[in-house]
Write a protein that holds these residues in place. Structure first.
Motif, short mmCIF file in Angstrom:
data_model
loop_
_atom_site.label_atom_id
_atom_site.label_comp_id
_atom_site.label_asym_id
_atom_site.label_seq_id
_atom_site.Cartn_x
_atom_site.Cartn_y
_atom_site.Cartn_z
N PHE A 55 -16.97 70.45 -9.21
CA PHE A 55 -17.76 69.22 -9.27
C PHE A 55 -17.27 68.22 -8.24
O PHE A 55 -16.08 67.88 -8.23
N ASP A 56 -18.17 67.76 -7.39
CA ASP A 56 -17.81 66.82 -6.33
C ASP A 56 -18.06 65.39 -6.82
O ASP A 56 -19.20 64.93 -6.85
N PHE A 57 -17.00 64.72 -7.19
CA PHE A 57 -17.14 63.38 -7.76
C PHE A 57 -17.63 62.37 -6.73
O PHE A 57 -18.18 61.34 -7.08
N ILE A 79 -32.61 63.39 -13.17
CA ILE A 79 -32.54 64.83 -13.00
C ILE A 79 -31.73 65.20 -11.76
O ILE A 79 -31.83 64.54 -10.72
N GLY A 80 -30.92 66.24 -11.90
CA GLY A 80 -30.19 66.77 -10.75
C GLY A 80 -28.91 66.03 -10.41
O GLY A 80 -28.33 66.23 -9.35
N THR A 81 -28.45 65.16 -11.31
CA THR A 81 -27.26 64.36 -10.99
C THR A 81 -25.99 64.91 -11.63
O THR A 81 -24.99 64.20 -11.75
N GLY A 82 -26.05 66.17 -12.08
CA GLY A 82 -24.83 66.83 -12.53
C GLY A 82 -24.51 66.73 -14.01
O GLY A 82 -23.41 67.07 -14.43
N LYS A 83 -25.48 66.32 -14.82
CA LYS A 83 -25.22 66.17 -16.25
C LYS A 83 -24.91 67.51 -16.92
O LYS A 83 -23.93 67.64 -17.64
N THR A 84 -25.77 68.49 -16.66
CA THR A 84 -25.54 69.80 -17.27
C THR A 84 -24.26 70.43 -16.74
O THR A 84 -23.49 71.03 -17.50
N HIS A 85 -24.04 70.26 -15.44
CA HIS A 85 -22.79 70.77 -14.84
C HIS A 85 -21.57 70.21 -15.58
O HIS A 85 -20.69 70.96 -16.01
N LEU A 86 -21.56 68.90 -15.78
CA LEU A 86 -20.43 68.27 -16.46
C LEU A 86 -20.35 68.70 -17.92
O LEU A 86 -19.26 68.92 -18.47
P1 ADP Z 1 -28.83 67.63 -14.32
O1 ADP Z 1 -28.42 68.38 -15.53
O2 ADP Z 1 -28.34 66.22 -14.27
O3 ADP Z 1 -30.33 67.68 -14.08
P2 ADP Z 1 -27.34 69.68 -12.97
O4 ADP Z 1 -26.01 69.53 -13.60
O5 ADP Z 1 -28.17 70.83 -13.43
O6 ADP Z 1 -28.18 68.32 -13.05
O7 ADP Z 1 -27.14 69.76 -11.39
C1 ADP Z 1 -28.06 70.40 -10.53
C2 ADP Z 1 -27.33 71.36 -9.59
O8 ADP Z 1 -26.51 70.62 -8.70
C3 ADP Z 1 -26.38 72.29 -10.34
O9 ADP Z 1 -26.35 73.52 -9.66
C4 ADP Z 1 -25.04 71.58 -10.24
O10 ADP Z 1 -23.98 72.52 -10.28
C5 ADP Z 1 -25.13 70.88 -8.91
N1 ADP Z 1 -24.44 69.59 -8.89
C6 ADP Z 1 -24.91 68.43 -9.35
N2 ADP Z 1 -24.05 67.42 -9.13
C7 ADP Z 1 -22.98 67.98 -8.53
C8 ADP Z 1 -21.73 67.48 -8.03
N3 ADP Z 1 -21.42 66.18 -8.11
N4 ADP Z 1 -20.87 68.34 -7.46
C9 ADP Z 1 -21.18 69.66 -7.37
N5 ADP Z 1 -22.34 70.21 -7.81
C10 ADP Z 1 -23.23 69.39 -8.38
#
Ligand code: ADP
Ligand code: MG
Length: 215
Positions: free
Chosen positions: A49-51, A83-90
Motif C-alpha cells: 500500500f502506497d501511503f 471509489i478506488g481510493t484503497g478502502k478494500t485494499h486496507l
Molecule cells: P476501493 O475499495 O476504495 O474502491 P480498492 O482498495 O479496491 O479501492 O483499490 C483499487 C485498486 O487500487 C486495488 O487494486 C488496490 O490494490 C489499488 N490501490 C488503491 N490505493 C492504493 C494505494 N494507496 N497503494 C497501492 N495500491 C492501491
C-alpha cells in the motif's frame, strides 16, 4: 535425528528441538487456516500500500491498527471514501494482519452477507449463521452503499451489528458519507441512526480522499 546423533546432542536438546519445530509448524498451519477461513477476495497487504498515493490515510494510524489491539477491545474501524481510493485494499490488509495474530476473520461484501442473512432467515438457519459469525473476532463488511436493501434486510444487518456491539469488532468500508447511510437502509432514518450509533461508538474512522488509484 541424524544430526542429533552425529553432533552428540543430549536427550534434552533433542527433545527441545523436536518440540520447537512442532510448535512452529502448528503456528504456521494455524495462520494458514485462519487466512483460508477469512475468504479474502484477493491478497492485499500493507507493504504494497502506497501511503503517498492517497490523501487522508495516516500511515502511523494504520500501523497502529495493524497491531490489532482494537480487535482485542472489540472496537470498530470505518473506512469511508470515494471509489478506488484503497478502502478494500486496507480492509483486506488489516484483516490479513489479524489472521497473522491468529484472530478469526470473516470477509463479506455487504450485499453478499445481506443475501445470505435473508436466505438463512427463510430457511430458519439464522441462529446458526449468527453463532458462526459470533465466533469471528473481526467481521469485515466491504462496500456498504453500493447496493441498497429493503427494511427486512436492513433489520437483519442491524441485528448483527447490535450483537457484536462491545463484544466483537466490525470493519466497514463505504463510499457514502454518514448522512447518506439511510438511503441504503430503505430510508429508515431511525434504524440507520441506531446502527451508526453502535458502530461509531468505539470506532476509528479513516476517510480516504482523492482520485481513484486505478485511474
Ligand atoms: P476501493 O475499495 O476504495 O474502491 P480498492 O482498495 O479496491 O479501492 O483499490 C483499487 C485498486 O487500487 C486495488 O487494486 C488496490 O490494490 C489499488 N490501490 C488503491 N490505493 C492504493 C494505494 N494507496 N497503494 C497501492 N495500491 C492501491
Ligand atoms: Mg472496495
Amino acid at each position: 535425528a541424524r544430526q542429533a546423533r552425529e553432533d552428540h546432542w543430549t536427550h534434552e536438546d533433542f527433545l527441545q528441538e523436536v518440540l520447537a519445530t512442532e510448535i512452529t509448524s502448528r503456528e504456521v498451519s494455524a495462520v494458514r487456516h485462519r487466512l483460508r477461513e477469512a475468504r479474502f477476495p484477493e491478497t492485499k497487504t500493507l507493504d504494497t500500500f502506497d501511503f503517498k498515493a492517497v490523501d487522508g490515510v495516516d500511515a502511523a494510524l494504520v500501523a497502529a491498527l495493524a497491531r490489532g489491539e482494537w480487535i482485542s477491545k472489540a472496537e470498530n474501524v470505518i473506512l469511508a471514501g470515494p471509489i478506488g481510493t484503497g478502502k478494500t485494499h486496507l480492509a483486506i490488509a488489516l484483516g490479513v494482519e489479524a489472521t497473522r495474530q491468529r484472530r478469526r476473520v470473516a470477509f463479506w461484501r455487504v450485499a453478499d452477507l445481506v443475501r445470505v442473512l435473508v436466505e438463512a432467515r427463510d430457511t430458519r438457519d439464522l441462529t446458526r449463521l449468527h453463532r458462526r459469525l459470533e465466533r469471528m473476532d473481526l467481521v469485515v463488511l466491504d462496500e456498504l452503499g453500493f447496493v441498497p436493501f429493503d427494511r427486512t434486510a436492513g433489520g437483519l444487518l442491524f441485528n448483527l451489528v447490535t450483537e457484536r456491539y462491545e463484544k466483537r469488532s466490525i470493519l466497514v468500508t463505504t463510499n457514502l458519507a454518514f448522512s447518506e447511510w439511510p438511503k441504503v437502509f430503505g430510508g429508515d432514518e431511525k434504524l440507520t441512526a441506531a446502527l451508526l450509533d453502535r458502530l461509531a461508538d468505539h470506532a476509528t474512522v479513516i476517510t480516504t480522499k482523492g482520485k481513484s488509484y486505478r485511474l
